[in-house]
Design a protein around this motif. Structure first.
Motif, PDB file in Angstrom:
ATOM      1  N   MET A 277      10.752  37.882  42.739  1.00  0.00           N
ATOM      2  CA  MET A 277      10.359  38.254  44.078  1.00  0.00           C
ATOM      3  C   MET A 277       9.606  37.092  44.717  1.00  0.00           C
ATOM      4  SD  MET A 277       8.895  41.904  45.274  1.00  0.00           S
ATOM      5  CE  MET A 277      10.409  42.717  44.889  1.00  0.00           C
ATOM      6  N   LEU A 278       9.953  36.781  45.953  1.00  0.00           N
ATOM      7  CA  LEU A 278       9.357  35.637  46.612  1.00  0.00           C
ATOM      8  C   LEU A 278       7.874  35.826  46.898  1.00  0.00           C
ATOM      9  CD1 LEU A 278      12.229  34.864  49.120  1.00  0.00           C
ATOM     10  CD2 LEU A 278      11.643  33.584  47.060  1.00  0.00           C
ATOM     11  N   PHE A 279       7.516  36.979  47.380  1.00  0.00           N
ATOM     12  CA  PHE A 279       6.130  37.297  47.680  1.00  0.00           C
ATOM     13  C   PHE A 279       5.814  38.657  47.086  1.00  0.00           C
ATOM     14  CE2 PHE A 279       7.517  34.545  51.179  1.00  0.00           C
ATOM     15  CZ  PHE A 279       6.549  33.563  51.109  1.00  0.00           C
ATOM     16  N   GLU A 280       4.601  38.824  46.609  1.00  0.00           N
ATOM     17  CA  GLU A 280       4.229  40.084  45.979  1.00  0.00           C
ATOM     18  C   GLU A 280       4.340  41.264  46.927  1.00  0.00           C
ATOM     19  OE1 GLU A 280       0.509  39.964  43.917  1.00  0.00           O
ATOM     20  OE2 GLU A 280       0.959  38.014  43.059  1.00  0.00           O
ATOM     21  N   ASP A 281       3.963  41.071  48.185  1.00  0.00           N
ATOM     22  CA  ASP A 281       3.982  42.184  49.141  1.00  0.00           C
ATOM     23  C   ASP A 281       5.242  42.193  49.987  1.00  0.00           C
ATOM     24  OD1 ASP A 281       3.353  39.899  50.507  1.00  0.00           O
ATOM     25  OD2 ASP A 281       1.758  40.808  51.705  1.00  0.00           O
ATOM     26  N   GLU A 282       6.279  41.528  49.519  1.00  0.00           N
ATOM     27  CA  GLU A 282       7.527  41.428  50.254  1.00  0.00           C
ATOM     28  C   GLU A 282       8.086  42.794  50.625  1.00  0.00           C
ATOM     29  OE1 GLU A 282      11.834  40.263  48.709  1.00  0.00           O
ATOM     30  OE2 GLU A 282      10.415  38.612  48.651  1.00  0.00           O
ATOM     31  N   GLU A 283       8.064  43.741  49.692  1.00  0.00           N
ATOM     32  CA  GLU A 283       8.602  45.064  49.963  1.00  0.00           C
ATOM     33  C   GLU A 283       7.819  45.772  51.058  1.00  0.00           C
ATOM     34  OE1 GLU A 283       9.268  47.431  46.523  1.00  0.00           O
ATOM     35  OE2 GLU A 283      10.301  45.818  45.479  1.00  0.00           O
ATOM     36  N   ASP A 284       6.495  45.591  51.105  1.00  0.00           N
ATOM     37  CA  ASP A 284       5.685  46.219  52.145  1.00  0.00           C
ATOM     38  C   ASP A 284       5.990  45.627  53.510  1.00  0.00           C
ATOM     39  OD1 ASP A 284       2.808  46.392  49.965  1.00  0.00           O
ATOM     40  OD2 ASP A 284       4.433  47.819  50.267  1.00  0.00           O
ATOM     41  N   ILE A 285       6.086  44.298  53.579  1.00  0.00           N
ATOM     42  CA  ILE A 285       6.325  43.619  54.854  1.00  0.00           C
ATOM     43  C   ILE A 285       7.686  43.982  55.418  1.00  0.00           C
ATOM     44  CG2 ILE A 285       6.657  41.367  55.948  1.00  0.00           C
ATOM     45  CD1 ILE A 285       4.661  40.223  53.947  1.00  0.00           C
ATOM     46  N   PHE A 286       8.700  44.046  54.558  1.00  0.00           N
ATOM     47  CA  PHE A 286      10.060  44.221  55.026  1.00  0.00           C
ATOM     48  C   PHE A 286      10.644  45.602  54.721  1.00  0.00           C
ATOM     49  CE2 PHE A 286       9.429  39.666  54.457  1.00  0.00           C
ATOM     50  CZ  PHE A 286       9.646  39.271  55.766  1.00  0.00           C
ATOM     51  N   SER A 287       9.774  46.589  54.543  1.00  0.00           N
ATOM     52  CA  SER A 287      10.265  47.926  54.240  1.00  0.00           C
ATOM     53  C   SER A 287      11.046  48.511  55.408  1.00  0.00           C
ATOM     54  CB  SER A 287       9.119  48.843  53.844  1.00  0.00           C
ATOM     55  OG  SER A 287       8.186  48.952  54.900  1.00  0.00           O
ATOM     56  N   GLY A 288      10.813  47.992  56.622  1.00  0.00           N
ATOM     57  CA  GLY A 288      11.513  48.487  57.797  1.00  0.00           C
ATOM     58  C   GLY A 288      12.818  47.777  58.064  1.00  0.00           C
ATOM     59  N   GLY A 289      13.273  46.916  57.162  1.00  0.00           N
ATOM     60  CA  GLY A 289      14.526  46.199  57.361  1.00  0.00           C
ATOM     61  C   GLY A 289      14.521  44.869  56.640  1.00  0.00           C
ATOM     62  N   SER A 290      15.556  44.123  56.876  1.00  0.00           N
ATOM     63  CA  SER A 290      15.721  42.831  56.233  1.00  0.00           C
ATOM     64  C   SER A 290      14.771  41.796  56.841  1.00  0.00           C
ATOM     65  CB  SER A 290      17.161  42.354  56.405  1.00  0.00           C
ATOM     66  OG  SER A 290      17.386  42.009  57.764  1.00  0.00           O
ATOM     67  N   PRO A 291      14.553  40.690  56.140  1.00  0.00           N
ATOM     68  CA  PRO A 291      13.735  39.622  56.716  1.00  0.00           C
ATOM     69  C   PRO A 291      14.298  39.116  58.051  1.00  0.00           C
ATOM     70  CG  PRO A 291      13.954  39.266  54.375  1.00  0.00           C
ATOM     71  CD  PRO A 291      14.873  40.414  54.736  1.00  0.00           C
ATOM     72  N   LYS A 292      15.619  39.076  58.162  1.00  0.00           N
ATOM     73  CA  LYS A 292      16.236  38.631  59.419  1.00  0.00           C
ATOM     74  C   LYS A 292      15.894  39.592  60.553  1.00  0.00           C
ATOM     75  CE  LYS A 292      20.725  37.635  61.496  1.00  0.00           C
ATOM     76  NZ  LYS A 292      22.172  37.527  61.260  1.00  0.00           N
ATOM     77  N   LYS A 293      16.036  40.893  60.304  1.00  0.00           N
ATOM     78  CA  LYS A 293      15.726  41.885  61.344  1.00  0.00           C
ATOM     79  C   LYS A 293      14.254  41.829  61.722  1.00  0.00           C
ATOM     80  CE  LYS A 293      15.865  46.820  62.428  1.00  0.00           C
ATOM     81  NZ  LYS A 293      14.947  46.588  63.487  1.00  0.00           N
ATOM     82  N   LYS A 294      13.373  41.743  60.720  1.00  0.00           N
ATOM     83  CA  LYS A 294      11.938  41.680  60.986  1.00  0.00           C
ATOM     84  C   LYS A 294      11.595  40.422  61.780  1.00  0.00           C
ATOM     85  CE  LYS A 294       8.657  44.109  59.851  1.00  0.00           C
ATOM     86  NZ  LYS A 294       8.268  45.288  60.574  1.00  0.00           N
ATOM     87  N   PHE A 295      12.227  39.282  61.434  1.00  0.00           N
ATOM     88  CA  PHE A 295      12.006  38.033  62.159  1.00  0.00           C
ATOM     89  C   PHE A 295      12.318  38.221  63.641  1.00  0.00           C
ATOM     90  CE2 PHE A 295      14.045  34.249  63.993  1.00  0.00           C
ATOM     91  CZ  PHE A 295      12.970  33.380  63.988  1.00  0.00           C
ATOM     92  N   PHE A 296      13.479  38.794  63.938  1.00  0.00           N
ATOM     93  CA  PHE A 296      13.845  38.957  65.340  1.00  0.00           C
ATOM     94  C   PHE A 296      12.957  39.981  66.049  1.00  0.00           C
ATOM     95  CE2 PHE A 296      17.725  36.784  63.973  1.00  0.00           C
ATOM     96  CZ  PHE A 296      17.755  35.797  64.952  1.00  0.00           C
ATOM     97  N   ASP A 297      12.528  41.015  65.366  1.00  0.00           N
ATOM     98  CA  ASP A 297      11.566  41.950  65.955  1.00  0.00           C
ATOM     99  C   ASP A 297      10.290  41.217  66.355  1.00  0.00           C
ATOM    100  OD1 ASP A 297      13.288  44.090  65.560  1.00  0.00           O
ATOM    101  OD2 ASP A 297      12.259  44.819  63.758  1.00  0.00           O
ATOM    102  N   ILE A 298       9.819  40.365  65.474  1.00  0.00           N
ATOM    103  CA  ILE A 298       8.576  39.626  65.731  1.00  0.00           C
ATOM    104  C   ILE A 298       8.777  38.588  66.823  1.00  0.00           C
ATOM    105  CG2 ILE A 298       6.979  37.952  64.693  1.00  0.00           C
ATOM    106  CD1 ILE A 298       7.206  39.796  62.144  1.00  0.00           C
ATOM    107  N   VAL A 299       9.912  37.889  66.782  1.00  0.00           N
ATOM    108  CA  VAL A 299      10.198  36.867  67.799  1.00  0.00           C
ATOM    109  C   VAL A 299      10.163  37.479  69.199  1.00  0.00           C
ATOM    110  CG1 VAL A 299      12.071  35.449  68.751  1.00  0.00           C
ATOM    111  CG2 VAL A 299      11.451  35.241  66.351  1.00  0.00           C
ATOM    112  N   TYR A 300      10.710  38.672  69.342  1.00  0.00           N
ATOM    113  CA  TYR A 300      10.778  39.306  70.655  1.00  0.00           C
ATOM    114  C   TYR A 300       9.434  39.875  71.113  1.00  0.00           C
ATOM    115  CZ  TYR A 300      15.819  38.891  70.089  1.00  0.00           C
ATOM    116  OH  TYR A 300      17.085  38.406  69.901  1.00  0.00           O
TER     117      TYR A 300
END
Length: 93
Positions: free
Chosen positions: A1-24
């Motif tokens: 696992m890349l980051f220990e809290d990876e599952e918590d950060i991205f539980s709402g979707g993939s890293p790509k989806k979360k990135f675009f949510d944040i970008v917007y």
């Protein structure tokens, strides 16, 4: 696992989806700075490759690896989305 809290950060979707949510939703200036850094790095890498192996060989290698290194490419993209998201979130707070 890349980051220990990876599952918590991205539980709402993939890293790509979360990135675009944040970008917007993040500060536009911060997003522009991060994207500009990414484009600058990509341009420098292309310049280096063109100098080392030539433009035609570089394009050929990109095409070849797009189809042969899909797992490594997917892992790299996954990591890059996490890195960019973290950079934007860290600066946006």
């Amino acid at each position: 696992m890349l980051f220990e809290d990876e599952e918590d950060i991205f539980s709402g979707g993939s890293p790509k989806k979360k990135f675009f949510d944040i970008v917007y939703n993040a500060n536009r200036n911060l997003v522009e700075l991060e994207l500009d850094k990414m484009v600058e790095r990509m341009c420098l890498l292309e310049i280096i490759l063109e100098e080392k192996i030539g433009e035609e060989a570089m394009e050929s290698e990109i095409q070849r690896r797009t189809f042969s290194d899909t797992e490594a490419l997917d892992e790299c993209k996954f990591s890059k989305y996490i890195e960019l998201t973290a950079n934007i979130l860290t600066q946006n707070e």
